[in-house]
Design an enzyme around this catalytic site. Sequence first.
Site, PDB file in Angstrom:
ATOM      1  N   ASP A 113      59.014  81.709  62.330  1.00 17.30           N
ATOM      2  CA  ASP A 113      58.555  80.383  61.912  1.00 17.30           C
ATOM      3  C   ASP A 113      57.830  80.460  60.564  1.00 17.30           C
ATOM      4  O   ASP A 113      57.200  81.471  60.248  1.00 17.30           O
ATOM      5  CB  ASP A 113      57.613  79.829  62.989  1.00 17.30           C
ATOM      6  CG  ASP A 113      57.387  78.335  62.850  1.00 17.30           C
ATOM      7  OD1 ASP A 113      58.129  77.683  62.078  1.00 17.30           O
ATOM      8  OD2 ASP A 113      56.479  77.812  63.505  1.00 17.30           O
ATOM      9  N   ASN A 144      66.226  71.798  66.092  1.00 16.33           N
ATOM     10  CA  ASN A 144      66.450  71.898  64.640  1.00 16.33           C
ATOM     11  C   ASN A 144      67.638  71.044  64.159  1.00 16.33           C
ATOM     12  O   ASN A 144      67.738  70.741  62.975  1.00 16.33           O
ATOM     13  CB  ASN A 144      66.676  73.350  64.206  1.00 16.33           C
ATOM     14  CG  ASN A 144      65.427  74.207  64.234  1.00 16.33           C
ATOM     15  OD1 ASN A 144      65.493  75.427  64.384  1.00 16.33           O
ATOM     16  ND2 ASN A 144      64.255  73.590  64.106  1.00 16.33           N
TER      17      ASN A 144
HETATM   18  C1  FPP Z   1      61.660  78.314  60.845  1.00 17.84           C
HETATM   19  O1  FPP Z   1      60.997  77.936  59.697  1.00 17.84           O
HETATM   20  C2  FPP Z   1      63.022  78.747  60.557  1.00 17.84           C
HETATM   21  C3  FPP Z   1      64.166  78.067  60.857  1.00 17.84           C
HETATM   22  C4  FPP Z   1      64.219  76.781  61.558  1.00 17.84           C
HETATM   23  C5  FPP Z   1      65.462  78.579  60.469  1.00 17.84           C
HETATM   24  C6  FPP Z   1      65.516  80.062  60.604  1.00 17.84           C
HETATM   25  C7  FPP Z   1      66.548  80.585  59.754  1.00 17.84           C
HETATM   26  C8  FPP Z   1      66.448  81.803  59.214  1.00 17.84           C
HETATM   27  C9  FPP Z   1      65.331  82.753  59.365  1.00 17.84           C
HETATM   28  C10 FPP Z   1      67.536  82.248  58.369  1.00 17.84           C
HETATM   29  C11 FPP Z   1      68.714  82.645  59.165  1.00 17.84           C
HETATM   30  C12 FPP Z   1      68.480  83.798  60.044  1.00 17.84           C
HETATM   31  C13 FPP Z   1      69.381  84.706  60.234  1.00 17.84           C
HETATM   32  C14 FPP Z   1      69.201  85.755  61.293  1.00 17.84           C
HETATM   33  C15 FPP Z   1      70.593  84.705  59.438  1.00 17.84           C
HETATM   34  P1  FPP Z   1      60.634  76.414  59.519  1.00 17.84           P
HETATM   35  O2  FPP Z   1      61.650  75.791  58.617  1.00 17.84           O
HETATM   36  O3  FPP Z   1      60.494  75.761  60.855  1.00 17.84           O
HETATM   37  O4  FPP Z   1      59.260  76.515  58.805  1.00 17.84           O
HETATM   38  P2  FPP Z   1      58.125  75.415  58.777  1.00 17.84           P
HETATM   39  O5  FPP Z   1      57.606  75.309  60.180  1.00 17.84           O
HETATM   40  O6  FPP Z   1      57.137  76.015  57.831  1.00 17.84           O
HETATM   41  O7  FPP Z   1      58.726  74.149  58.266  1.00 17.84           O
END
Ligand code: FPP
Length: 237
Positions: A19, A67
Site C-alpha cells: 500500500d 480497486n
Molecule cells: C496500492 O497503492 C497499490 C495498488 C492498488 C496497486 C498495486 C500495484 C502494484 C504494486 C504494481 C503491480 C504489482 C505487480 C506485482 C506487478 P495505492 O494506490 O492504494 O496507494 P495510496 O493508498 O497511497 O493511494
Amino acid sequence: MKPEFPPGNMPGHVGIIMDGNGRWAEMKGLPRVEGHRRGAERAKEIIEASKEFGVKALTLYAFSLENWQRPKAEVAMIMKLLEVYLRREMYEFVKEGIHFRAAGDLNRLPQGVRNLVAQAEALTSACKNMVLTAAISYGGRDEIVRAVKKALQSGASPQDISESSFADLLDTKGLPDPDLIIRTSGEKRISNFLLWQSAYSELYFTDTLWPEFGREELLGALRDYQVRDRRFGAVKL
Ligand code: FPP
C-alpha cells in the site's frame, strides 16, 4: 552476502499488502501511475529477497476487487503494468525456480492479462524454490463465496465439509496459511486480504510507503516475526 538470522522460526508463508503507491507519487509531485511503476519494481526486489531469505511462499496483494472502482485511466494503467510485468518476469521466475500462481476473480481481468497469467502459471508449474501468488482482482469475502458456490455445485453435503476440505476450494489451495502478513503505508487493517487464511497470522505494520519498502525492511519484518510467541489460542505449559 547471506543475512544473519537467528536460527529457526522463519515464516514459511508471507503475505504483503503493498500500500502507498499513490501517496508516494503525490508526495513527489508525480502522477499516481509513477507510484505503481515504482511499486512494481519494489515487488521484483522483494520477490528476489524473499527467495534469498528462504521464504517458501509469498503472496502479494496487487489489485483488490475494490480497486476496480478507481478512475478508469488508473485501472487501465495498472492492467498495462501487470501485462508488461508478467510478460517480462515469467522467464525470470523460471530461472529463479519460482512457481507463479494467481488468486482472485480472474474473469474480470482483460483477456490479455488473463492469457499471460495462464501462460506464467503453466510455464512455472514445476518450479520448486518458492510459490509466488499474485492476488489480482482479489477479495477475501468473494473468494469464500466462490468456494461456497463450488461446494454447492459439486453436490457436497454438510458432512462432506470440513475446514480442510473447504480450504481446498479456495484460490490458495495447497498453500500453508500465511505466518506473517505485512502492510505498508501506516494503515492498520486487513482490507479483505486472505480473510480465511489469516486466522492466526502475525501482523506487521510499517509506515513506509510501498515504493520505499526494500530488502532491508523485509529483513526487519522477518526478524520481528522470529521473536514472536505464537500460541494459536493455546497456553504454553
Ligand atoms: C496500492 O497503492 C497499490 C495498488 C492498488 C496497486 C498495486 C500495484 C502494484 C504494486 C504494481 C503491480 C504489482 C505487480 C506485482 C506487478 P495505492 O494506490 O492504494 O496507494 P495510496 O493508498 O497511497 O493511494
